[in-house]
Structure formats: C-alpha cells, structure tokens
Design an enzyme around this catalytic site. Structure first.
Site, mmCIF file in Angstrom:
data_model
loop_
_atom_site.group_PDB
_atom_site.id
_atom_site.type_symbol
_atom_site.label_atom_id
_atom_site.label_comp_id
_atom_site.label_asym_id
_atom_site.label_seq_id
_atom_site.Cartn_x
_atom_site.Cartn_y
_atom_site.Cartn_z
ATOM 1 N N PRO A 67 0.833 -1.209 0.000
ATOM 2 C CA PRO A 67 0.000 0.000 0.000
ATOM 3 C C PRO A 67 0.861 1.250 0.000
ATOM 4 O O PRO A 67 1.727 1.410 0.851
ATOM 5 C CB PRO A 67 -0.795 -0.120 1.303
ATOM 6 C CG PRO A 67 0.037 -0.984 2.192
ATOM 7 C CD PRO A 67 0.801 -1.917 1.283
ATOM 8 N N ASP A 106 -2.273 2.999 2.275
ATOM 9 C CA ASP A 106 -1.711 3.161 3.609
ATOM 10 C C ASP A 106 -2.207 4.517 4.112
ATOM 11 O O ASP A 106 -1.898 5.545 3.516
ATOM 12 C CB ASP A 106 -0.177 3.143 3.498
ATOM 13 C CG ASP A 106 0.476 3.093 4.855
ATOM 14 O OD1 ASP A 106 -0.233 2.874 5.853
ATOM 15 O OD2 ASP A 106 1.704 3.276 4.905
ATOM 16 N N TRP A 566 3.676 0.837 10.273
ATOM 17 C CA TRP A 566 4.345 -0.295 9.604
ATOM 18 C C TRP A 566 3.799 -1.631 10.100
ATOM 19 O O TRP A 566 3.846 -2.627 9.401
ATOM 20 C CB TRP A 566 5.856 -0.249 9.833
ATOM 21 C CG TRP A 566 6.503 0.880 9.096
ATOM 22 C CD1 TRP A 566 6.863 2.088 9.605
ATOM 23 C CD2 TRP A 566 6.836 0.914 7.716
ATOM 24 N NE1 TRP A 566 7.399 2.864 8.628
ATOM 25 C CE2 TRP A 566 7.405 2.169 7.456
ATOM 26 C CE3 TRP A 566 6.715 0.003 6.669
ATOM 27 C CZ2 TRP A 566 7.850 2.539 6.195
ATOM 28 C CZ3 TRP A 566 7.157 0.373 5.410
ATOM 29 C CH2 TRP A 566 7.728 1.634 5.181
ATOM 30 N N GLN A 602 12.536 -0.755 0.964
ATOM 31 C CA GLN A 602 11.499 -1.538 1.633
ATOM 32 C C GLN A 602 12.015 -2.879 2.139
ATOM 33 O O GLN A 602 11.307 -3.582 2.855
ATOM 34 C CB GLN A 602 10.309 -1.766 0.699
ATOM 35 C CG GLN A 602 9.594 -0.500 0.292
ATOM 36 C CD GLN A 602 8.860 0.160 1.432
ATOM 37 O OE1 GLN A 602 9.034 -0.199 2.594
ATOM 38 N NE2 GLN A 602 8.055 1.153 1.119
ATOM 39 N N TRP A 606 8.731 -2.535 4.487
ATOM 40 C CA TRP A 606 7.565 -3.396 4.344
ATOM 41 C C TRP A 606 7.929 -4.879 4.249
ATOM 42 O O TRP A 606 7.309 -5.725 4.886
ATOM 43 C CB TRP A 606 6.768 -2.957 3.111
ATOM 44 C CG TRP A 606 5.452 -3.614 2.980
ATOM 45 C CD1 TRP A 606 4.473 -3.713 3.922
ATOM 46 C CD2 TRP A 606 4.962 -4.301 1.820
ATOM 47 N NE1 TRP A 606 3.406 -4.402 3.415
ATOM 48 C CE2 TRP A 606 3.672 -4.771 2.133
ATOM 49 C CE3 TRP A 606 5.479 -4.554 0.541
ATOM 50 C CZ2 TRP A 606 2.896 -5.481 1.218
ATOM 51 C CZ3 TRP A 606 4.700 -5.244 -0.369
ATOM 52 C CH2 TRP A 606 3.427 -5.706 -0.032
ATOM 53 N N LYS A 639 20.011 12.555 -6.791
ATOM 54 C CA LYS A 639 18.631 12.329 -6.403
ATOM 55 C C LYS A 639 17.727 13.304 -7.143
ATOM 56 O O LYS A 639 18.099 14.443 -7.400
ATOM 57 C CB LYS A 639 18.466 12.571 -4.893
ATOM 58 C CG LYS A 639 18.642 11.322 -4.071
ATOM 59 C CD LYS A 639 18.310 11.595 -2.607
ATOM 60 C CE LYS A 639 18.648 10.386 -1.761
ATOM 61 N NZ LYS A 639 18.593 10.648 -0.338
ATOM 62 N N LYS A 642 13.020 18.546 -6.917
ATOM 63 C CA LYS A 642 12.112 19.480 -7.573
ATOM 64 C C LYS A 642 12.817 20.798 -7.852
ATOM 65 O O LYS A 642 12.636 21.401 -8.901
ATOM 66 C CB LYS A 642 10.891 19.730 -6.690
ATOM 67 C CG LYS A 642 9.797 18.712 -6.929
ATOM 68 C CD LYS A 642 8.575 19.018 -6.074
ATOM 69 C CE LYS A 642 7.606 17.841 -6.085
ATOM 70 N NZ LYS A 642 6.664 17.868 -4.973
#
Length: 1073
Positions: A67, A106, A566, A602, A606, A639, A642
């Site tokens: 999610p 989530d 989590w 993750q 997760w 990275k 913006k």
RNA sequence: GGAAAUGUAGCUCAGUGGUAGAGCACUCGGCUGAUAACCGAGCGGUCACAAGUUCAAGUCUUGUCAUUUCCA
C-alpha cells in the site's frame, strides 16, 4: 461486363478500426495509448482477464500490492514500481494464471498527521489536543484520501491494471480488527512487552519521532555546533587504579546529571598517565592510548614523547570492566529511592571507538540508545530526568525547570568549579532536527510497546532461505544481515491517527490488571458495547471497572498509544481480507504471496515487517519471490529534486512519448536487478527508437502491403522459403528466451531479446523480403503475420498499450492480454538454418566492408563474389539472397580449406587455445602464446610445432588472414572462412550502375513530388551522349522500378545536373499520369 | 559510526579462471519508395587501486579507495 472501380481499395488492416484508412506511418503513440485505454475501460478487459481464468479454474498467481502512502502525487519511484507491479502479473496472466490485483492504501501514521498539522496550521501534541483529537482525526481521514483520485488517474494512464473498486484501506474497521487480532496473537505468544526505549524526541512538539521522520528530507541532519566537555571520574575501587581520574568525553553536558556509568571498548588500549603538571595538578589519568596526544596541553606535557614516557601501565578495555568511580552529582545517590547498586562503574561496550574524545564514553541510559542497552544489561535502570518539554524535573533540583540546552552552560560551569572539568571545546557535528519546527532534537527514553523480534530471529533467518530474492544477494546480504542484527521493534507511537494499541490497564497500581483485545466480539463482551470506530478518541471512551479490584474503585482504561503504521502494512496479507474473522479459506490459498516488488529501501521496511509478522504469526514466509529494485535518479545522476529540475516532467513524457515508452525505458534498465537509473528524455527516446519504432514499422509495413495486395493473411508456418523459415526459427528463440527471463523477473534481459529480435525482423527479414511483399507473395504475408502476432503477444507485458493496438490491428481479436502466451514448440526449430543464415549475414556484412575499402558504392553492380566457408553445401541456397544484398551478378560458394585459401592468397594464423593447452604445459603456455602471436610456428604432418612444443587439436585453432594485395580482387576473412570480391568493372556493369543511380534519383524525385507508391509517371531524362546509351540499354529496368509508363531519354546541355555514376550528370523531369 | 551493493570504452551495461565485448554518443563513408531508419569503417580500456592464490585473474581471496543505498 466491365466495371470501373472508382472507390478506394477495401482496407483490411488495421482490422479493428473499421475504417477506410490504412495504418498510420508515424503515429502519435500517446494518442494511440489513450484510445486503447478508453477501449479497455469500455470493454472491461481487465476484469475479463481475471474472470476468464477463474472460469477455467486456473491456478492463481498471488500478487501483494504494497500500500502506498498517497499523501501527494505519484512520482517516478511510484511509476517505476507500478510498471514492475504490472508487468509480471500481465505475463503470468498470459501464462494461464489468475492474478488478482487489489489496490491498497496506507492511511495511518505520522506522515498523515504531519500533513494534517500543516494544513490546519497547528503543530505538536498540545496544540492537537487543544484542537480536539476527534476533529483532528476526522481531518486526517479526509486528507489522506484527498489524492486517491489523482493516483487512480496516474495509474490508469500508465496502463497498470489494478482493482481500485475493491481496494482496501488500513483505516477500515475490518482491517484494524485483523491488526489488533495480530497484536493479541503476538501477546499470547509472549512476543509483546512494554518498555522504555530511547527515541529521537522533539521537546517543542512534545512527541517522539520515528526513524521514518528522521529521513523525511535532507534538512533533518544539519551541522550544529555544540560544547563538548571532558570530565574526570576518580576511581573509588581499591587497587592500582584507586584515585586515578578516568577521562570521559561528551557533546551533551546536560546528560551528565544522569551519568550512571562509563563505557570502554573491549579491544582498545588505555594508558595510565602520571601527569605532574596537569591543569588539575599532579594527578594520574586514564585515557585511550591512541588519544593521549590530543590532551597534551591539559595534561601538561610538552610533546607526545614526554606524555608517552609518563605512561606507567596500559590496560585493555576488557580488563577495566567493573571498576567503580565517584559520581559527579548526587541527585540519584539515595539507595532507598533508586536502584543504584550497579551504578557508577566502568562497562565494556563494543560500540566504543578510539576516534573521538578520550575513548571512554559517559553513559546516560535515558538519553542514548547504546547507553541504555549497555546499562540495562548491567542492571542499571533507565531514569528520566527531563519532562516532555525538555526541562529538568524536580529530581535534578539544581537545574529544575531549565531547558536541557540552556542547562549546558551552568552545568559546565559547575563542573569547572568542582574541579571535574579538564577541557571544554566547541564541536561541529551533523545533528538531527525536527523537520517541522526545525529545533534540534534530543534522544530520550519514552515508554513504548515492543515486538520481541529478537526471539524469532533464528526462525526468520531460516524462513528467509525459502524466499527467492531479486537481486539474489539481497537474501543473505541486505535482508539477511538486517535480520541477523535485528532489534526489538518499537510498535507504539504517542500519537493520534492510527490503529489503537488494544491494551487496557488498571489505573490503580495496587490492583494491577492488563487486558489485551483481539476482536470486536471480545470488546463487546467486556464493555457491553460494540465499538463503531477504532480510532481515538472513540476507542478511549471504552472503560470498565477493574474486575480484580474488590473495592470497585479502579478502572480499566486503554493505554494512550497507537500502533506504528508499519505494523499495519505488515499485516496486509491477512488484514486486507479481514482474516481470521472472514475468508479463512481464501487466506489459506493466498499466503504466502507469489510476488512482491518494491524499492530497495522496503527491504528494511515493508518486506521486513511482512516477514516479522508472518514468521511470528504463521511460521511461514509471507512471500515466495521478492524483487527489490533500485532507485530512480535525476538526469545528472543525483537524487531527483524538484528545485534542481533534474528530471523530465512525468506528464510531459506521457504526452510526448507515451506510457509504453516510459515503461520500456524503466523496465529495460538494470533497475530491477537492483541498479539505479538516471531518467533522461534522451534515454526514453532511445527506447522508442530501438523497440517501439521498429516494431511499429514492421506492423505498418505488413499492413500497408497486405492492403495494397488486398490479402488477408492467416497463421501459417508452412512456407519453405529460407527467409521465412529463418524468421520463424528466430521467433521461437525469442519466445523461449523471453519466457525464461520473465519467469525469473528479469525484464532487463527480456527487453534485450526483444530489441535484438526487432533488429533482425526489420533489418534483415523485411528488408530482404521487400520484393516478395511487393509481388503479393502469400507465404511471405502469412509468415510475417504469424511472426508479428506471436511477437506482439511476447511484448504485451512490456509494451501493453502499443502491443494491444498492433495486435488488434492484425487480428481484430478482443485483446492481446486475454490471449495465452505463445508456445515456442509450435514454431520451427532449425539451428542449422539459423547458423547458416547468420553466416550469410556475416558474409554480407563483410562484403559491404570490402566494397567500402575498395571504394565501390553498393549501387554499382559487380560481377562476382566468392564465399568460402566450412560446410559450404548448406549455404548454396542462399546465393541469390547474397547476390541481391551485395549487388553482384554471381555468387560462388566454395568449401574453405587449405587449398582454396592458399589459391586465393590467404595466410593462416595460429591461435592458441589456452583453456586446452594450459593444463598440459603449465607456465609454458605464456611463451607459446607469445610465439604463436609473433608467427613463429610451423605446420607439420603430426600437428603444429611452436618453439619446441607440438600442439594437438584442440589446443590450437588456425584462422585465415588476408595477405596479398590485388587490384582485381578484394579479400576478407569471416569467422568460418573468407570472401573474395571481384572488383573489376566492365562497361556493362558501369552502365547498369549509372542506371541504378538514375533510378535512385527518380525515386527521390517521386517522393519529393508527393507521389503515392502506386502512382504512374511519365519521365524525361536529359544527359550527355555517353549516358544516353547506357540509360537506353536499361530503360526497361528504369521504367519498371519507377512505374514510368513512358520514358524519354535525350542528350543535351543541362544547367544543374544530378550526378550519376563516376562522371555523369543528369536532369530529371517527371509528371504524374 | 555500522551494514550491504557497485566500480569494465565518453554514457548505459554484458562478460563460465583461458589473454576484454555490445548498444548509444562521436568522426568518416555508403544505402534507402515501410522505417523517426539502416549498413560499413574508425575512435575509444592500467577492467578503481594494491597484494595474494594460479601455468593463467575483469572473474577467486584479502586490504585500500570511491560511489550509492540502507541503518545510526
């Protein structure tokens, strides 16, 4: 009867469009994609792809969708993962599996609260409480669902098939009931405990922060200047160290009032130094030997040598454990109130280094994670001396009410006054700050609930071995090492928006009782009402008298914390279906999942929480295959940012290049193998050029000529034509290899195979077969149809939108995604054919190279080429093909052997096969290789003789090299022989070359004039006398090739001639008839 | 501070212990009535560095350095 046909020819392709328009030569892929998306939407294709498998009772492929936290619009990272989450299920569906794809959201946790605070213009726990927890949570609920529609549109645009209508949200009542069931299960198994844990803590917002929040942005860790102090701790133990002053160092003087121990490194060497002239007088000090030179001035030494001379003895840290020392302050020095029997001693800690300070670290168990673990293990409890606002409590009477950062100064002054301070210095370091209020954080022990993961560590490691990881090093690397170093998992948050910790406690310690609830039924049984909402404050209102309290005065109240979000996402496999309250059968057959994919971070997020809960609850892994892909970087390799604008805008890419172009770019990159990738417009365009356009052009070519011939192709593998058989065999190879690649989740390798196939298809098969299509050869059409239809099925998971358009254009079927994966076995297998054709392609390539080196353009016909290969018999059938490709009148194919090669003036060269020879001759192999390279060898009857050594097959290989120069022939060497190009030009050949030049010019003129390929023209050519003869000789060829119904060739003067042949010039006039 | 991964051509990356490759980019030449293409040639390398094992190391071992990610 005669009919005059005036209407355009009936158009067969694209079949699905029902239009008199043929295929589009250069389509806008984004426009095509939108049409396909609209078609899917109307047709219900996605649902059908699941239903048809269900109807067939097909085996399932279980995909778990992690999610996302949708607190903003999706970015490249989400898109990337989304493509990977779509590609594999599409493939598995075509392989005959049923793949349900349920979306999840989530919704809980600190990020949601932070966003809500920002929008509400409030900050921190007190302000939220003032605002009202009920109102606050209500706000969170609407704000976390704000972007769901945007997400849906992005995901739909990227052609990701997901079941949104049947989605799950972690805030759902059913979901939460499963989550608290899991908590209760863990509690029943003895895996839950309550304890103190040191966490990053914001004293202004009055809340601990999760690790997650320390990574929210780059602003969190900023440089900060703090006062570091070096403090003396006199030893009180008897023995040779009695009275020696231990030097310890800290950058947080405010934690010194809660000093409970000192830590030394077990393998660090410490020196006992007798400093007669130290700042504190004639004293003995203990300090890490390596750091003694840093304290020369304070200890009163001139130089390092004299300091070292004053060292009377050295100790290993491991020998110093247990030594007692005199506390600095006596705030806790009351055994009747505090457990201090183990306090104020030296402890040995692995984490201590000799890089900073003195190599001896002051320990305040309430304010450092390492400190706490080390001290607690030594029987020293964690006493907190600071309140929620970061101020000293009354326990620390001297500094009560002072904020810890303000207290640094007076504490330092007092140390100095007491003669305990030997150095004070400023210290620059990177320090975490609250990402909301920008104030520096402190580390502080707070009450927290834990899952005792350390207890199930071994089992987690065992079950990890059952998981297939991509990349495979993750199993025992990234994930395995993480499991080995597992710490107990702090699962409570002192916050508001989340699933409740389902624990009720007695509010009177004299009548202790703890109840843990795992279902609504249990709550209804005990509280008499069935909760309608698990969120605070509703859930907190459930109270009841403590059954263990005979006085009836104490009350059972819920503990205030909520669960780490989590914990909730880790419960996804069962909570999404409200297990175990419902769907028990479903869960049994859908756990563990077959496939999960997320970004590499993750692994410790997760994937980890899934694995913990799955191991602890079910003693099984949660997933069978896990892909942890790399991250998407900006076009400068940094990275994505913006503010730097270092990546192309997602919507611009969708609008200009399309979703399939982006999917191809990402899925063909090494990113699913764990690498990182820089997103550039150039890279996306390159994918379009290498994959999308060749495939589209092949489709366009087929449709154009099939329409022109009025032919509807049908599947067939019956053609005996060599090129047809070749491309069918190549298609088999494509299916075989892509199947293997996608079975192992390797879209990088699969993409390369598709790219290579497209190359062969367009630049060999179609290019060399063009005439046959022009002539309406049915075998050619049927073969190309068969190949394209299968290839479009192969690319369907990788280019789902464009593949759909092309496949439906070919077949008018419902959807390529409802088809089965092509069966390689149905296609021709012919390794000889493929090998021979590859040899011919090499000969062609080599022949073109010879033309280049001889300075003869390809349009100029030549008399002959001789191709010598090993196993020449099977290549004879290709002579015509090669003659055409190389524009030669004759191709002579002969066997390559010693006779032919020497007769054509070629020399042999010797290559040593080190793999074969090395083991026999050992280190001599180096010398032999050198001599062979230098040409110092001879061929004898029994073998090859090199510098005294006889080489036998297969220790060497003889290859040919061109040796002599001839004006009549050009010689080139190929991998299995050589070719010989007759470069002699005759007048006949020259005049044909001239004609071909002319044809080329006429074709260009036709194109410039905007004529259709089938338009007829009348043609006039003006040139010099000599050329007239040549062109007249070939006037049939010229009119045939250029569709000239009448042709007029005349000599004359021309002002701006187009050059033809070596010297000629020509003027072309043409008119449409 | 700790852990993991990765360092090969200008870029992106392949590469079973056997004497370094592809695509792209660049330069030059050619070809083209499906193609936004294509074909040929050229250019380009201390396989991060150093030691070790081996007849032989890009490949195996160890160390160092760099980059990235994750955790502090």
């Amino acid at each position: 009867m005669f009919l005059t046909v005036t209407s355009p020819k009936a158009v067969m392709y694209p079949k699905h469009r029902n239009s008199s328009q043929g295929p589009i030569a250069s389509p806008s892929f984004p426009e095509l994609e939108k049409e396909v998306l609209a078609y899917w939407d109307k047709d219900g294709t996605f649902q059908e792809s699941i239903d048809q498998r269900a109807a067939a009772d097909a085996p399932e492929f279980v995909f778990y969708d992690g999610p996302p936290f949708a607190n903003g619009l999706p970015h490249y990272g989400h898109l990337l993962t989304g493509y990977a989450k779509d590609l594999v299920p599409r493939y598995q569906t075509m392989r005959g599996k049923r793949v349900e794809r349920r979306f999840g959201w989530d919704t809980h946790g600190l990020p949601a609260e932070v966003e809500a605070e920002r929008l509400l213009g409030i900050s921190g726990r007190p302000e939220i409480e003032k605002f009202g927890v009920a109102k606050f949570n209500e706000f969170c609920k609407t704000s976390v669902l704000k972007y769901t529609e945007d997400w849906r549109s992005y995901i739909t645009r990227q052609a990701r098939w997901v079941d949104f209508d049947n989605d799950y949200k972690t805030l759902d009542q059913n979901y939460t009931e499963s989550v608290i069931w899991a908590f209760q299960q863990l509690h029943n198994k003895g895996l839950i405990y309550e304890g103190f844990k040191v966490l990053a803590y914001c004293w202004r917002c009055e809340t601990p922060l999760s690790n997650h929040e320390l990574k929210m942005d780059d602003e969190v860790y900023r440089d900060r200047q703090d006062q570091s102090v070096t403090v003396t701790f006199p030893v009180t133990s008897q023995g040779e160290l009695a009275g020696v002053k231990i030097l310890a160092w800290t950058t947080t003087p405010w934690t010194l009032p809660t000093n409970f121990a000192l830590a030394v490194g077990p393998n660090i060497e410490y020196s006992l130094v007798h400093a007669k002239n130290s700042d504190l007088g004639d004293e003995k000090f203990l300090i890490a030997s390596a750091l003694l030179p840093n304290y020369l001035k304070e200890l009163g030494f001139e130089d390092v040598e004299s300091a070292q001379a004053a060292v009377s003895k050295t100790y290993l840290g491991s020998d110093l454990g247990g030594i007692k020392y005199e506390p600095i302050f006596d705030f806790y020095n009351d055994p009747s109130k505090f457990s201090i029997e183990n306090a104020w001693q030296v402890l040995v800690g692995d984490y201590v280094t000799a890089e900073d300070g003195t190599g001896i670290v002051h320990q305040a168990p309430a304010y450092g994670e390492d400190d706490q673990m080390l001290c607690n293990a030594a029987g020293i409890p964690t006493y907190v001396s600071v309140n929620e606002r970061g101020e000293f409590t009354s326990l620390i009477g001297t500094y009560e009410g002072q904020h810890v950062f303000e207290a640094n100064k007076p504490i330092t002054q007092d140390l100095k006054a007491n003669g305990r301070l030997i150095r004070q210095a400023s210290y620059d370091h990177s320090y975490p700050h609250c990402y909301r209020c920008k104030n520096p954080l402190i580390y502080k022990a707070v009450s927290s609930w834990f899952v005792e993961t350390t207890k199930v560590k071994d089992r987690m490691l065992e079950l990890n071995q059952e998981i297939n990881w991509v990349p495979d090093h993750t199993k025992n690397g990234g994930f395995g090492k993480w499991l080995e170093n597992v710490r107990d998992w702090a699962i409570s948050r002192n916050r508001f928006w989340g699933a409740p910790i389902p624990v009720w406690k007695s509010d009177d310690p004299n009548y202790p009782r703890i109840d843990v609830y795992g279902s609504l039924d249990e709550m209804e049984r005990d509280f008499g009402v069935r909760p309608t909402d698990f969120h605070r404050p509703v859930i907190d209102e459930l109270t009841r008298p403590n059954p263990d309290d005979p006085s009836g005065k104490s009350t059972m109240r819920r503990v205030p914390e909520v669960l780490d979000c989590w914990f909730e996402s880790g419960s996804m496999p069962f909570a999404q279906v409200h297990y175990p309250f419902e769907n028990q059968d479903w869960f049994d057959s859908h756990f563990p999942g077959d496939y999960i994919v997320e970004y590499v971070g993750q692994t410790k997020g997760w994937f980890y929480t899934l694995h913990v809960l799955s191991t602890a609850l079910f003693d099984r892994p949660a997933f069978k295959n896990a892909v942890s892909h790399g991250i998407v970087l900006g076009n400068d390799g940094q990275k994505m940012s913006k503010s730097l604008r270092n990546y192309p805008d997602v919507n611009e890419v969708f609008d200009r290049d399309g979703s399939d172009a982006m999917r191809w770019f990402l899925m063909s990159s090494p990113i699913l193998r764990g690498g990182n990738i820089s997103v550039t417009e150039q890279g996306i365009r390159e994918g379009v050029r290498q994959a999308l356009l060749p495939l589209w052009n092949s489709y366009y070519f087929f449709a154009l000529y099939a329409n022109a011939s009025g032919y509807t192709a049908s599947p067939s593998m019956a053609s005996t034509q060599l090129l047809d058989r070749y491309i069918l065999a190549k298609t088999r190879e494509l299916i075989d290899s892509v199947t293997l690649d996608l079975d192992t989740f390797d879209s990088f390798a699969a993409s390369a195979k598709v790219r290579d196939f497209a190359e062969v298809l367009t630049n060999w098969y179609i290019r060399r077969s063009r005439d046959r299509f022009w002539e309406g050869d049915k075998d050619a059409f049927d073969t190309l149809y068969t190949v394209l239809e299968a290839a479009f099925r192969v690319i369907a998971p990788m280019l789902p939108l464009v593949a759909e358009e092309m496949w439906r254009g070919l077949t008018d079927g419902r959807s390529v995604h409802l088809e089965s994966w092509p069966e390689a076995e149905e296609f021709l297998q012919d390794a000889h054919l493929v090998r021979d054709m590859d040899a011919i392609r090499e000969a062609a390539s080599s022949g073109l190279s010879l033309r280049k080196s001889s300075g003869i353009r390809v349009r100029q016909p030549l008399a002959k080429i001789t191709v010598a290969v090993v196993g020449s018999d099977s290549l004879r059938d290709y002579a015509e093909l090669l003659a055409d490709e190389l524009n030669v009148k004759a191709v002579d194919i002969v066997e390559a052997n010693a006779e032919t090669s020497s007769s054509f003036g070629l020399k042999q060269s010797l290559a040593v096969n080190a793999r074969a020879l090395g083991p026999r001759v050992g280190k001599d192999v180096q010398r032999i290789i050198g001599q062979a390279k230098a040409g110092n060898w001879e061929k004898l009857a029994e073998g090859i003789f090199v510098d005294g050594t006889l080489l036998m097959e297969p220790e060497y290989e003889l290859t040919l090299v061109a040796d002599n120069e001839s004006s009549d022939f050009a010689v080139g060497v190929t991998s299995s022989g050589f070719i010989l190009l007759d470069t002699r030009l005759t007048p006949e050949l020259q005049s044909e070359g001239l004609a071909r030049d002319t044809i080329r010019h006429i074709q260009q003129a036709r194109k410039d004039f905007g004529l259709d390929v089938s338009d007829r023209i009348s043609l006039q050519l003006v040139c010099d006398e000599e050329s007239v003869t040549a062109l007249e000789t070939h006037s049939d060829l010229i009119s045939r090739e250029t569709l000239a119904s009448d042709i007029e060739i005349a000599a004359g003067q021309i002002s701006a001639p187009l050059s033809v042949g070596e010297t000629g010039g020509i003027a072309i006039t043409l008119a449409k008839k």
